[in-house]
Write an enzyme that holds these catalytic residues in place. Sequence first.
Site, PDB file in Angstrom:
ATOM      1  N   HIS A 188      41.800  30.037  51.174  1.00 37.59           N
ATOM      2  CA  HIS A 188      40.762  30.206  50.150  1.00 37.59           C
ATOM      3  C   HIS A 188      39.454  30.717  50.782  1.00 37.59           C
ATOM      4  CE1 HIS A 188      41.689  29.144  46.029  1.00 37.59           C
ATOM      5  NE2 HIS A 188      40.414  28.963  45.773  1.00 37.59           N
ATOM      6  N   ASP A 192      34.986  32.864  45.404  1.00 32.06           N
ATOM      7  CA  ASP A 192      35.800  32.963  44.186  1.00 32.06           C
ATOM      8  C   ASP A 192      36.578  34.276  44.271  1.00 32.06           C
ATOM      9  OD1 ASP A 192      36.917  32.348  41.752  1.00 32.06           O
ATOM     10  OD2 ASP A 192      35.005  32.106  40.697  1.00 32.06           O
ATOM     11  N   GLY A 193      37.614  34.377  43.449  1.00 32.49           N
ATOM     12  CA  GLY A 193      38.454  35.568  43.473  1.00 32.49           C
ATOM     13  C   GLY A 193      39.624  35.462  44.428  1.00 32.49           C
ATOM     14  N   ASN A 194      39.930  34.240  44.892  1.00 32.38           N
ATOM     15  CA  ASN A 194      40.998  34.047  45.868  1.00 32.38           C
ATOM     16  C   ASN A 194      42.384  34.266  45.269  1.00 32.38           C
ATOM     17  OD1 ASN A 194      39.567  32.909  48.418  1.00 32.38           O
ATOM     18  ND2 ASN A 194      38.660  31.776  46.715  1.00 32.38           N
ATOM     19  N   GLY A 195      42.603  33.743  44.070  1.00 31.76           N
ATOM     20  CA  GLY A 195      43.909  33.918  43.442  1.00 31.76           C
ATOM     21  C   GLY A 195      44.205  35.370  43.166  1.00 31.76           C
ATOM     22  N   ARG A 196      43.237  36.077  42.601  1.00 27.06           N
ATOM     23  CA  ARG A 196      43.408  37.508  42.330  1.00 27.06           C
ATOM     24  C   ARG A 196      43.695  38.265  43.626  1.00 27.06           C
ATOM     25  NH1 ARG A 196      39.217  35.556  39.066  1.00 27.06           N
ATOM     26  NH2 ARG A 196      39.165  36.229  36.888  1.00 27.06           N
ATOM     27  N   SER A 197      42.954  37.929  44.680  1.00 31.84           N
ATOM     28  CA  SER A 197      43.143  38.603  45.965  1.00 31.84           C
ATOM     29  C   SER A 197      44.515  38.303  46.550  1.00 31.84           C
ATOM     30  CB  SER A 197      42.059  38.150  46.950  1.00 31.84           C
ATOM     31  OG  SER A 197      40.770  38.491  46.513  1.00 31.84           O
ATOM     32  N   ARG A 199      47.329  37.447  45.057  1.00 24.31           N
ATOM     33  CA  ARG A 199      48.416  38.105  44.324  1.00 24.31           C
ATOM     34  C   ARG A 199      48.436  39.609  44.588  1.00 24.31           C
ATOM     35  NH1 ARG A 199      46.770  33.794  40.994  1.00 24.31           N
ATOM     36  NH2 ARG A 199      45.170  35.020  39.920  1.00 24.31           N
TER      37      ARG A 199
END
Length: 265
Positions: A188, A192-197, A199
Amino acid sequence: MSTYPLQIVNDDLLQQFKDKVDATALTTKFAALEDAALSNDNFSFYASVASVYSSKIEGEPIELDSYIKHKRFGIEFQPDYTKKIDDLYLAYQFAKDHTSTRENISTIHTILAKHIVSKNWQGRFRNQNMYVTTDDGSIECVAASPFIVNTEMEKLYNDIEILLKQQLDIQEVFYFASMIHLIFVKIHPWNDGNGRSGRLLEKWFLAQHLGHKAWFVQSEKYYYLHHQEYYSNIRLLGLEYDELNYTAALPFAMMLSQAVLDPGK
């Protein structure tokens, strides 16, 4: 013992993965992937699918039909409804034309997080503790300490670079793409934006090994439709970053191949 000189991407489960994933079926299904008729030189249908569903996983109130009307046919909506998805769409388009180097992974975050974090944190690692919480406010996981984020990401960058130089079979490509995704979201690194990155990084790895058809894999949609399983499988590794148990990673690693083998399941 690792097959490759990897620092953080665990390949201990690779043989178990191969035993469960039919290489012939995966190859056949992957080879059959085709772009959508709606796509043209200025519009990618599957980049839209990826951007919409990856954003929906993060709680964005966007619908694919509306976004297609906006992106393909120029129908206007309120900017707040589309801007984060537009940013993510541009990040996918950038990835198609670039290699996943340290610098380009940072650039990806700068693009997709334009309307998520302040400009001075776009493409930069966080410097504070990070806790990922559930909808009810309970802690889902404790990310890597800010004091080790840079070190852990250097390990991941090193492993991605090594793996991109290898001749991997299709099972290995899908396995390592999934593990890169999982390790990234566990570190992480961004505010923010970790999940989008994560995937996007997963699919980016697929594409660099398997070619343009990888961008037609609807993994983000599959994860959204199975989001409870998606998060449950991430949680299987444990709460604290320093105590993660990657021997429990197989259920998560299986999901990407499942998105190709049986996306409707």
